[in-house]
Design a protein around this motif. Sequence first.
Motif, PDB file in Angstrom:
ATOM      1  N   VAL A 178       0.818  -1.223   0.000  1.00 27.85           N
ATOM      2  CA  VAL A 178       0.000   0.000   0.000  1.00 27.85           C
ATOM      3  C   VAL A 178       0.849   1.270   0.000  1.00 27.85           C
ATOM      4  CG1 VAL A 178      -2.030  -1.055   1.066  1.00 27.85           C
ATOM      5  CG2 VAL A 178      -0.234  -0.096   2.514  1.00 27.85           C
ATOM      6  N   GLY A 179       2.103   1.165   0.385  1.00 29.84           N
ATOM      7  CA  GLY A 179       2.973   2.332   0.303  1.00 29.84           C
ATOM      8  C   GLY A 179       3.341   2.678  -1.125  1.00 29.84           C
ATOM      9  N   ARG A 180       3.201   1.685  -2.014  1.00 28.21           N
ATOM     10  CA  ARG A 180       3.567   1.909  -3.431  1.00 28.21           C
ATOM     11  C   ARG A 180       2.340   2.091  -4.318  1.00 28.21           C
ATOM     12  NH1 ARG A 180       7.295  -2.235  -7.101  1.00 28.21           N
ATOM     13  NH2 ARG A 180       7.336  -0.920  -8.987  1.00 28.21           N
ATOM     14  N   VAL A 181       1.271   1.367  -4.004  1.00 29.81           N
ATOM     15  CA  VAL A 181       0.068   1.446  -4.827  1.00 29.81           C
ATOM     16  C   VAL A 181      -1.158   1.384  -3.922  1.00 29.81           C
ATOM     17  CG1 VAL A 181       0.131  -1.040  -5.213  1.00 29.81           C
ATOM     18  CG2 VAL A 181      -1.215   0.385  -6.732  1.00 29.81           C
ATOM     19  N   LYS A 182      -2.155   2.212  -4.223  1.00 29.73           N
ATOM     20  CA  LYS A 182      -3.379   2.269  -3.430  1.00 29.73           C
ATOM     21  C   LYS A 182      -4.534   1.643  -4.211  1.00 29.73           C
ATOM     22  CE  LYS A 182      -1.670   4.989  -0.121  1.00 29.73           C
ATOM     23  NZ  LYS A 182      -0.284   5.097  -0.571  1.00 29.73           N
TER      24      LYS A 182
ATOM     25  N   VAL B  45      -6.131   2.289  -8.126  1.00 33.81           N
ATOM     26  CA  VAL B  45      -6.405   1.225  -9.096  1.00 33.81           C
ATOM     27  C   VAL B  45      -7.861   1.277  -9.528  1.00 33.81           C
ATOM     28  CG1 VAL B  45      -6.521  -1.284  -9.417  1.00 33.81           C
ATOM     29  CG2 VAL B  45      -4.572  -0.263  -8.193  1.00 33.81           C
ATOM     30  N   MET B  46      -8.745   1.490  -8.562  1.00 31.32           N
ATOM     31  CA  MET B  46     -10.172   1.532  -8.861  1.00 31.32           C
ATOM     32  C   MET B  46     -10.517   2.700  -9.782  1.00 31.32           C
ATOM     33  SD  MET B  46     -13.104   0.310  -8.738  1.00 31.32           S
ATOM     34  CE  MET B  46     -12.571  -1.065  -7.726  1.00 31.32           C
TER      35      MET B  46
ATOM     36  N   PRO C 171      -6.979   2.374   1.213  1.00 27.79           N
ATOM     37  CA  PRO C 171      -5.763   2.003   0.472  1.00 27.79           C
ATOM     38  C   PRO C 171      -5.678   0.507   0.180  1.00 27.79           C
ATOM     39  CG  PRO C 171      -5.235   3.554   2.222  1.00 27.79           C
ATOM     40  CD  PRO C 171      -6.658   3.169   2.416  1.00 27.79           C
ATOM     41  N   ASP C 172      -6.304  -0.333   1.058  1.00 27.92           N
ATOM     42  CA  ASP C 172      -6.181  -1.771   0.849  1.00 27.92           C
ATOM     43  C   ASP C 172      -7.402  -2.403   0.191  1.00 27.92           C
ATOM     44  OD1 ASP C 172      -7.745  -1.235   3.085  1.00 27.92           O
ATOM     45  OD2 ASP C 172      -7.286  -3.186   3.994  1.00 27.92           O
ATOM     46  N   MET C 173      -8.519  -1.657   0.076  1.00 27.77           N
ATOM     47  CA  MET C 173      -9.736  -2.208  -0.518  1.00 27.77           C
ATOM     48  C   MET C 173     -10.579  -1.077  -1.097  1.00 27.77           C
ATOM     49  SD  MET C 173     -11.679  -4.900  -1.149  1.00 27.77           S
ATOM     50  CE  MET C 173     -11.265  -6.245  -0.030  1.00 27.77           C
ATOM     51  N   ALA C 174     -11.054  -1.256  -2.324  1.00 29.95           N
ATOM     52  CA  ALA C 174     -11.868  -0.223  -2.961  1.00 29.95           C
ATOM     53  C   ALA C 174     -12.927  -0.886  -3.829  1.00 29.95           C
ATOM     54  CB  ALA C 174     -11.000   0.713  -3.800  1.00 29.95           C
ATOM     55  N   GLN C 175     -14.052  -0.195  -4.006  1.00 33.43           N
ATOM     56  CA  GLN C 175     -15.153  -0.686  -4.833  1.00 33.43           C
ATOM     57  C   GLN C 175     -15.558   0.385  -5.837  1.00 33.43           C
ATOM     58  OE1 GLN C 175     -17.407  -2.921  -1.186  1.00 33.43           O
ATOM     59  NE2 GLN C 175     -18.592  -2.472  -2.985  1.00 33.43           N
ATOM     60  N   GLY C 176     -16.160  -0.068  -6.924  1.00 33.64           N
ATOM     61  CA  GLY C 176     -16.643   0.872  -7.914  1.00 33.64           C
ATOM     62  C   GLY C 176     -17.500   0.166  -8.939  1.00 33.64           C
ATOM     63  N   GLY C 177     -17.824   0.884 -10.001  1.00 36.79           N
ATOM     64  CA  GLY C 177     -18.653   0.294 -11.040  1.00 36.79           C
ATOM     65  C   GLY C 177     -18.756   1.210 -12.228  1.00 36.79           C
ATOM     66  N   GLY C 178     -19.499   0.747 -13.239  1.00 33.90           N
ATOM     67  CA  GLY C 178     -19.678   1.545 -14.437  1.00 33.90           C
ATOM     68  C   GLY C 178     -20.849   1.025 -15.245  1.00 33.90           C
ATOM     69  N   THR C 179     -21.020   1.562 -16.421  1.00 34.21           N
ATOM     70  CA  THR C 179     -22.184   1.233 -17.248  1.00 34.21           C
ATOM     71  C   THR C 179     -21.814   0.596 -18.596  1.00 34.21           C
ATOM     72  OG1 THR C 179     -22.155   3.483 -18.131  1.00 34.21           O
ATOM     73  CG2 THR C 179     -23.550   3.072 -16.209  1.00 34.21           C
ATOM     74  N   ASP C 180     -20.520   0.514 -18.895  1.00 34.99           N
ATOM     75  CA  ASP C 180     -20.097  -0.024 -20.198  1.00 34.99           C
ATOM     76  C   ASP C 180     -19.554  -1.448 -20.021  1.00 34.99           C
ATOM     77  OD1 ASP C 180     -19.234  -0.535 -22.723  1.00 34.99           O
ATOM     78  OD2 ASP C 180     -18.025   1.286 -22.943  1.00 34.99           O
TER      79      ASP C 180
END
Length: 873
Positions: free
Chosen positions: A822-826, A830-831, A846-855
Motif C-alpha cells: 500500500v505504500g507503493r500502490v493504493k 487502481v479503482m 488504500p487496501d480495498m476499494a469498490q466501484g462500477g460503471g455502465t459499459d
Amino acid sequence: MKSAAIRDAFIRYFESKGHHPVASSSLVPGNDPTLLFTNAGMVQFKDVFLGEDKRPYTRAVSSQRCVRAGGKHNDLENVGYTARHHTFFEMLGNFSFGDYFKRDAIMFAWEFLTSSDWLGIDSERLWVTVYADDDEAYKIWNEEVGVPAERMVRIGDNKGAKYASDNFWSMGDTGPCGPCTEIFYDHGEDVAGGPPGSPEEDGDRYIEIWNNVFMQFNRDADGTMTELPAPSVDTGMGLERISAVMQNVHSNYEIDLFDNLIRATADVLGVEDRSHTSLRVIADHIRSCAFLIADGVLPSNEGRGYVLRRIIRRAVRHGNKLGAAEPFFHRLVDALATEMGEAYPELRTLQSQIEKALLQEEEQFAKTLDQGMRILEADLKDLQGSQIPGETVFRLYDTYGFPVDLTADIAREQNLTLDMDGFEAAMEAQRQRARSASNFKMDANLRLEVEGATEFAGYQQLAKAAVVVALLKGNEPAKALSEGDEGALVLDATPFYAESGGQAGDSGVILGEGLRFEVRDTQKAGAHFIHLGVVASGSVSVGQGVNAEVDADIRQATALNHSATHLLHAALRRVLGEHVNQKGSLVTAERLRFDFAHPEAVKADQLAEIEALVNTEIRRNTAVETLETDIESAKQRGAMMLFGEKYGDTVRVLSMGGDFSVELCGGTHVSRTGDIGLIRIVSESGVAAGVRRIEAVTGAAALAEANADRARLQAACAALKTGSDNFDSKLAQLLASHREQQKELERLKAKLATAGSRDLAAEAEEINGIRLLAVKIDGADPKTLRDSVDQLKNKLGSAVVLLATADGDKVALVAGVTKDLVGRVKAGDVMKVAAAAVGGKGGGRPDMAQGGGTDVNAIPEALKAVKDYVNHL
C-alpha cells in the motif's frame, strides 16, 4: 467561599431586603421571540419593565442561567482562550419595578460586597464607573458610600453617538433606557491591565463584577428622552466572576465549579496536563449543552438546535485533539449533575435523556468528522497565503456539516484566518438558488384599516348574527363582492375559529339576504378574523347584516383530534420522559400530527403503551375543564406552556382527566374525553435531528383505520392459506424457511468464490515487480467479489487484485492491495483507473476499494488499463 454558597448568600441577602425570590427561567425565552436564548437575568422580566405585565411583587431576586452562543450575543469563539468568556453562565440579579431606585440599588450592592456579614471584600480593591452625566449616582458613591474620586471613573459617549456608552443601557433603539454604574475589582499590581476607561482597560487586572442599570428614560423614535413615571432597576453580577474574586484566582476556569469539571474531563480522557485549553472548552460546553437539552432544545440543523449542535461538535473535536477515540462528552453529565444538581434538580431528573441526546450527536458527528478533516487538511496543503478560502469554508459547512467556528478553531491553531467575505458570498448564492427553486408563494401581510376587534363566540356557539365590517378581494380592500368572487369577509363577531396553535381554521357558510358565502378557511390578522372563501350566490357589501354558521361536523371532528393531541402529549411525557415537549402540531378534521423533542425513534412497544394510555383516558370519559386565569396561577397549576409562545395577562387553562393533561390552549375541544371515541396511531417518523412526528386519527377515522387493518390481515391470511388465529406461527415458519434459503444461497456463493479463487490465483502475473491479478468473474455479486479479493490476497501473499463482473448492463469492480504494497500502490487509485474505463467511478481504503460503471463491453479495456497503470508505477 464556594460558588454554591455565594449563590445562596446573594438570594438570602436580597430576601432580607424584601425581594421576592424568582426561579431561573428557561434558556429558551418564553416572552421574547427575538432572542435565541436567555442571555441576561432581566429577560424573564422584560414585559414587566415594558409595562405589559404586572407581578404581585415590586422587588425580585434571581440566579438566572444564561447562554451566549448565537446571534448578537455570541461568545463561542472566545471560550477557552480567555479567562472569562463562557457559553453558559449564571447571572445573579436584583430588580426593582418602580420601587427603589439609584440610592438603594447602590447601597444594596456595596453592603453585600463589603460587609463582613456577607462577602467581606476589601472596599479599597473596588472601583466604580458611572455615566458621565449621572451626577446623582456619582454623589451617592462619593459622598454617601465614601468611594474616593481617584477610584471613580465617568464614562462618556464612547460609541459614536449621544447616549451610546459603555455606561448607558437601552432595551433597543427606542423604549426604556438609562445610565449604568458598574463595580470593578482590582486583582492587584501583579496582573496586567489598567482601570476602566483607560487605554489598558482590556487587561485582566480590573474586572467588572456588578452592573446596576437605572431604567430612567423612555426614548422616542426621534431620540427624545422622557422621564419614566416609574423608574426601575436591573442589576447583574456574574456568579463565575465573583467566585473568582472570592476564591482568590484570576481566571473563572480556576473556580470550584470548573475545577471539578476540568478534573472529571481529564479523568474521562486520560489527560494528565489539566492546564490544556481544550479541557476548559469542554468543561464550559458540557454546561451549556446539558442545560439546553434539559430545557427542551435538541441538536438539529436550524435555529437553537443548530447552535447546540455547533457547541457539541466543538467540544467533541477538542476531545479528539486530546486523544479521545470513543464518544466521551456524554459521560461528563454525571459530574455536572453532581456539581450543580442541588441548585438545578432538572439535571438529575433528566440526566439519562441528556446523556442519550449527547451520545447520539457524538456518534453522528464521528461519521463525518474524519472525512471533513481529510478534505480540510488536503486543502491546507495546497493553501497559498494565510487565509482559508471562503469556498472551502462553505463546502465544509454545507456538505460535511462543519460549523464555521469549528473551521475557525482549526485555522486559529495553525495561525490562519478565514475568508468570511467569500463564505458569505457562497452562502448568499445558495440562498438565491433555494429561492429560485422554491415552489412556495408567500402572501403579503394583511394590514387591515379596521378599528376594534372581532368578537369570538365560537366556544359557546356555532352560529352567530354579525355585521360585515370589511371586505377583501385578493389583498386589497373592497366595498362589495359579487357572485363568483373569491375574497375575504371580516365580521364584528364570529363563531369561526381562526387557525392558531396548530388547529386549522373553521369552514362553513355566511348567509345573508340572497347571499351564500362559502368559507373555506379562517385566518387571523391582528385582532380580526378573516373568513376566506367564495361568493357562491348573491353579493355582499360592507355594513351588511349576515349570519355566520360553522360546519358543525368538521368542527366536531377537529375538536376530537385537538383534544386527543393534548392527551397524546401527556402520554408521551409519561412513557418517554419529561424531556418531551411540543415542537409543532397540526390539527384538522381528518387527522392530527404532533412533532416532539425526542432523540431516537419511538419503539413499537412504547407506541403501543402510549396509544393504550390515551385510550384509557378516553374511556374514563372525564369532563374537559377550562379555566381563564392569570399566568402565575396557571404555572402554579402545572400548566404546560410552549417555549417561545407569548401569553397575555389572562390565559385559558385546559384540563383533562384531572391532572393527566393540563395545558394552556385557546383551541376548541370536546366536552368529555369519551367524545373522542378511539385513537389510533398510524405512523411515527423523524422529521429532523432530535424531533419525532406522530400522526394519528380519532373517532370514525380511527374505526376506519381499525377496519382497514382487519382487511389487510384477512388478505395476508388468505395469501398464507391460514386463519387469523394461526397467522403469527405461519408467518414465522415462512420467514424461517426464507432465512435458511438465504443462508444456503450464501454458502453456495462462498463455495463458488472459493473454488474460483484457487484457479484464479494461477492467473496472476508479474508486472513491474508486482504480482497483479486483473480478471473478470462471471455470475458474481459485489459481496462475492469482495470475499474473492480477500481470499486471493491471502493466497497470493503479496499482490494487487482487481476483479470485475457484469450484472446485466452494469459493471461491478473490487480492487485489493496487500499491506506490504500500500505504500507503493493504493486500491483507490487502481479503482479509479478501472472505473474510468467502464464509464463509472469508485473509491475506498488504500487496501480495498469498490466501484462500477455502465459499459459492460469495456471490461477488457479496464483490465488492460490496470495492467498499464501498474507497469508505469
